[in-house]
Design a protein around this motif. Structure first.
Motif, short mmCIF file in Angstrom:
data_model
loop_
_atom_site.label_atom_id
_atom_site.label_comp_id
_atom_site.label_asym_id
_atom_site.label_seq_id
_atom_site.Cartn_x
_atom_site.Cartn_y
_atom_site.Cartn_z
N SER A 24 0.83 -1.20 0.00
CA SER A 24 0.00 0.00 0.00
C SER A 24 0.87 1.25 0.00
CB SER A 24 -0.92 -0.01 1.22
OG SER A 24 -0.15 0.05 2.39
N GLY A 25 0.24 2.36 -0.24
CA GLY A 25 0.93 3.64 -0.14
C GLY A 25 1.23 4.32 -1.46
N VAL A 26 1.13 3.60 -2.57
CA VAL A 26 1.38 4.23 -3.87
C VAL A 26 0.37 3.71 -4.89
CG1 VAL A 26 3.86 4.60 -3.51
CG2 VAL A 26 3.07 2.47 -4.55
N TYR A 92 -2.35 12.34 -9.81
CA TYR A 92 -2.02 13.17 -10.98
C TYR A 92 -1.03 12.45 -11.88
CZ TYR A 92 2.48 14.05 -8.78
OH TYR A 92 3.73 13.88 -8.24
N LEU A 93 -0.94 12.94 -13.10
CA LEU A 93 0.11 12.56 -14.05
C LEU A 93 1.08 13.72 -14.13
CD1 LEU A 93 -2.01 11.16 -17.00
CD2 LEU A 93 -0.45 9.86 -15.57
N ASP A 94 2.34 13.41 -14.27
CA ASP A 94 3.30 14.47 -14.53
C ASP A 94 3.79 14.31 -15.95
OD1 ASP A 94 4.99 16.66 -14.32
OD2 ASP A 94 5.53 16.16 -12.27
N ALA A 136 11.84 14.53 -8.94
CA ALA A 136 10.94 15.53 -8.36
C ALA A 136 9.63 14.90 -7.87
CB ALA A 136 10.65 16.63 -9.37
N ASN A 137 9.26 13.75 -8.39
CA ASN A 137 7.97 13.14 -8.07
C ASN A 137 8.06 11.81 -7.35
OD1 ASN A 137 5.72 14.78 -9.56
ND2 ASN A 137 7.46 14.71 -10.95
N ARG A 138 9.24 11.28 -7.16
CA ARG A 138 9.39 9.89 -6.70
C ARG A 138 8.79 9.60 -5.35
NH1 ARG A 138 15.80 9.35 -5.44
NH2 ARG A 138 15.88 10.97 -3.84
N ASP A 139 8.69 10.57 -4.47
CA ASP A 139 8.15 10.31 -3.13
C ASP A 139 6.68 10.69 -2.98
OD1 ASP A 139 10.61 9.33 -2.23
OD2 ASP A 139 11.34 11.35 -1.80
N ASN A 140 6.03 11.03 -4.07
CA ASN A 140 4.63 11.45 -3.98
C ASN A 140 3.71 10.26 -4.24
OD1 ASN A 140 2.05 12.58 -4.30
ND2 ASN A 140 2.94 14.52 -4.94
N PRO A 141 2.95 9.82 -3.24
CA PRO A 141 2.07 8.67 -3.42
C PRO A 141 0.91 8.94 -4.39
CG PRO A 141 1.68 9.68 -1.29
CD PRO A 141 2.88 10.36 -1.88
N ASN A 142 0.66 10.21 -4.72
CA ASN A 142 -0.42 10.54 -5.65
C ASN A 142 -0.01 10.40 -7.12
OD1 ASN A 142 -2.47 11.08 -3.84
ND2 ASN A 142 -1.89 13.22 -3.62
N LEU A 143 1.25 10.16 -7.38
CA LEU A 143 1.71 10.06 -8.76
C LEU A 143 1.13 8.81 -9.43
CD1 LEU A 143 3.62 11.03 -11.06
CD2 LEU A 143 5.32 9.46 -10.10
N ILE A 144 0.41 9.02 -10.52
CA ILE A 144 -0.10 7.89 -11.31
C ILE A 144 0.99 7.43 -12.27
CG2 ILE A 144 -1.76 7.19 -13.08
CD1 ILE A 144 -3.74 9.20 -11.82
#
Length: 185
Positions: A24-26, A92-94, A136-144
């Motif tokens: 869990s978490g991502v 979100y998508l980056d 820049a995004n690796r630790d964000n669990p919201n990253l799709i």
């Protein structure tokens, strides 16, 4: 519609197995009966329903107000172009769209240019941009995930009068891009 409904039911029925097999978490992908699905941070099937380009243009409203309006309309995700301030809010998508700054909407734009994407130096430059994006995004669990928008022009007949195929064809014979073009032929 019937197929979609059956697919949704199949995912929901197999959800416990998907959730058990993923940490869990991502947000991530999970396979259920030979199909891949997005699963949320709790391992449940996730259907991203979002908007794009929130970071583009000048908004008179604060981004927080825009976020509340997006959620009030029933969206559960942001697409690409999400402002930094909202990346902790919803999935979100980056994206990046200027690895190679050419696309059809750039008609008449002086920055419309082509580069030899098969050249190792160009690949290293693009890899550096991707590395920065991922870090820049690796630790964000919201990253799709990540996407590349505004893809380069391959269509031969287009409003810009230029295209990738002719650029590759016209490269000098000793360049990596021309070698790839010749090998393709």
């Amino acid at each position: 519609m019937r197929y979609l409904l059956l697919s949704v039911v199949a995912v929901l029925v197999s959800w416990p197995a998907m959730a058990a097999s993923h940490p869990s978490g991502v947000i991530q992908l999970a396979k259920s009966e030979s199909r891949w699905w997005l699963v949320d941070t709790d391992g449940r099937p996730f259907f991203a329903h979002g908007v794009t380009h929130l970071a583009h243009g000048n908004h008179a409203e604060p981004v927080e107000d825009i976020a509340e309006a997006v959620k009030a309309l029933g969206f559960n995700a942001y697409g690409y172009g999400t402002p930094e301030e909202l990346k902790a809010d919803l999935p979100y998508l980056d994206s990046r769209n200027h690895f190679v700054p050419i696309s059809l909407y750039r008609q008449g734009d002086d920055s419309l240019r082509f580069v030899d994407i098969f050249d190792p130096a160009e690949q290293k430059r693009i890899e550096g941009i991707m590395r920065e994006l991922c870090l820049a995004n690796r630790d964000n669990p919201n990253l799709i995930g990540y996407c590349w928008t505004d893809l380069p022009i391959w269509k031969l007949d287009n409003p810009t009068g230029k295209n990738w195929v002719e650029f590759m064809r016209e490269l000098p014979p000793d360049t990596p891009g021309r070698a790839k073009y010749d090998a393709f032929l």
